[in-house]
Motif scaffolding. Structure first.
Motif, PDB file in Angstrom:
ATOM      1  N   VAL A  24      -3.964  -8.958  10.914  1.00  0.00           N
ATOM      2  CA  VAL A  24      -3.705  -7.531  10.708  1.00  0.00           C
ATOM      3  C   VAL A  24      -4.429  -7.058   9.457  1.00  0.00           C
ATOM      4  N   SER A  30       2.315  -3.679   8.638  1.00  0.00           N
ATOM      5  CA  SER A  30       2.738  -4.537   9.739  1.00  0.00           C
ATOM      6  C   SER A  30       4.125  -5.118   9.494  1.00  0.00           C
ATOM      7  N   LEU A  65       2.034 -13.126  11.022  1.00  0.00           N
ATOM      8  CA  LEU A  65       1.197 -11.995  10.631  1.00  0.00           C
ATOM      9  C   LEU A  65       0.332 -12.450   9.464  1.00  0.00           C
ATOM     10  N   ASP A 257       0.602  -1.457  17.670  1.00  0.00           N
ATOM     11  CA  ASP A 257       0.657  -1.299  16.230  1.00  0.00           C
ATOM     12  C   ASP A 257      -0.626  -0.634  15.714  1.00  0.00           C
TER      13      ASP A 257
END
Length: 326
Positions: A24, A30, A65, A257
Motif C-alpha cells: 500500500v 490503510s 499491509l 481501498d
C-alpha cells in the motif's frame, strides 16, 4: 473444455487459504480503512508493516499491509497439513519446473515460496504462531465484524489451464461459468476447506488479484458497514452491492481501498465437503449468475485488479463478454 475430475489424492495436503500481503502507498490511511473501518485486529505493528487477523482466527495473521512506493500484491499464502507436506510441495513444484525457495517470514515456521505457471507468488507453510482466542471478546468487535478470511479471486488469462493446475494440487471445483460458443471455461470456483471456494479464477488480463474476501456473521453486518461508509467519508470506496450471488448463493459487498485493492465482504455460502459433489455449471449469459436478483456488475468489476509483484501480465484470448451494467 471438459471439467477435469477431482484429484482426491493430491501430492501434498492443503488445508485452506491463509493470508495475503498487500503493498500500500499510504500505510496510515490503510490502517484506518482495514482496522478502524472494517474491524480487523492488529496483531503486530512496526515501521512500514502491519499484521492483522479476523475475530475467529487463531493464526497470527491473515492480512499483511506493507508500505511501498507502488501498490501491488506480495503473495498468497496457504496452510498445509504437516511439515512432511511442505517437503512434498517443494518437490512437486520443483518437478513442475517452477521456482522453489525457503524464505524467512516473521511469526511463521518454514515457508516455501514459489510461483504458479502464470507467475502468481505463492507461499506454503505448516506452522504459524498461535494467538489466544478473541471470538468471545465482543468489546473488540467493530466495523463489519470480520470473522475469517474466506477466499481469493484472481483474473486469469486461461481459466481452463488454471483449473487443471490447481486441481492437480487437490483444489476441487464447485461451480463454473461456461462460454457456450467456445466451450471454454470463463470462471471457476475451487475449494479445499469445505466452502464454495478458497480460490477462484475469472477470465481477463492477468494474473492479477481480483479480490480477497472476508466472512462476516450476517447480511445485516454488511448493511451496517454500508451505513458507516456512506456517512464517514468512504462512499466512493463502495463498488458493487449489496446483493446475493447466483454462484455460491452468498450475500456480498465489494469495496476498494485507496490503492485499488478490492475486498469482498461475504457470508452465507453453502457446504461442499463431500468429495464426490458435482460442480454446478452456469451459462455466461445467465443474468442470475452474477447476482441472483438479476443486477449486473459494473464494468470496473470486470476490468480492474491488483498486480502481483514480479509478474508479467498477458491478455486473455477468450473474448466472451458477460452482462455488464450500463
Amino acid at each position: 473444455m471438459p471439467v477435469p475430475p477431482p484429484n482426491l489424492n493430491p501430492p501434498f495436503n492443503i488445508v485452506r487459504l491463509s493470508h495475503v500481503e498487500l503493498r500500500v502507498t499510504d500505510l496510515a490511511w490503510s490502517r484506518a480503512y482495514y482496522v478502524d473501518l472494517l474491524g480487523l485486529q492488529v496483531t503486530h505493528e512496526e515501521a512500514g508493516t502491519i499484521y492483522l487477523r479476523a475475530m475467529e482466527e487463531r493464526g497470527h495473521h491473515c492480512l499483511i499491509l506493507r508500505q511501498a512506493a507502488e501498490a501491488s500484491v506480495g503473495g498468497l499464502g496457504f496452510k498445509l497439513w504437516s511439515e512432511d507436506d511442505l517437503d512434498r510441495a517443494a518437490a512437486w513444484f520443483a518437478g513442475q519446473g517452477l521456482p522453489v525457495s525457503w524464505v524467512d517470514r516473521p511469526f511463521m515456521g518454514r515457508v516455501l515460496a514459489t510461483r504458479d505457471p502464470w507467475g502468481v507468488p505463492l507461499e506454503f507453510y505448516a506452522r504459524m504462531d498461535r494467538l489466544p482466542p478473541i471470538h468471545q471478546k465482543y468489546a473488540l468487535y467493530r466495523g463489519v465484524k470480520p470473522l475469517r478470511i474466506d477466499h481469493f479471486n484472481l483474473f486469469s488469462p486461461d481459466v481452463d489451464k488454471a483449473v487443471v493446475f490447481y486441481g492437480a494440487m487437490g483444489f476441487r471445483l464447485t461451480e463454473y461459468t461456461a462460454d457456450e460458443e467456445t466451450g471454454r471455461t470463463w470462471a471457476a470456483w475451487m475449494h479445499r476447506k469445505g466452502g464454495v471456494h478458497d480460490i477462484a479464477f475469472t477470465n481477463g488480463t492477468g494474473p492479477r488479484l481480483h479480490h480477497v474476501a472476508f466472512w462476516v456473521p450476517t447480511p445485516l453486518n454488511i448493511i451496517d458497514l454500508l451505513d458507516l461508509m456512506s456517512t464517514s467519508g468512504y462512499l466512493s470506496n463502495i463498488e458493487r452491492g449489496p446483493g446475493r450471488h447466483g454462484i455460491s448463493n452468498a450475500f456480498f459487498l465489494y469495496i476498494r481501498d485507496r490503492d485499488g485493492h478490492r475486498t469482498e465482504i461475504y457470508c452465507s455460502d453453502y457446504q461442499t465437503t463431500d468429495p464426490d459433489l458435482e460442480p454446478i455449471k452456469w451459462d455466461l449469459k445467465d443474468p442470475q449468475r452474477q447476482t441472483l436478483w438479476g443486477a449486473p456488475a459494473p464494468r470496473t468489476w470486470f476490468e480492474l485488479g491488483s498486480t502481483f509483484e514480479g509478474t508479467t501480465q498477458r491478455e486473455s484470448d477468450l473474448k466472451a463478454q458477460p452482462i455488464v451494467a450500463p
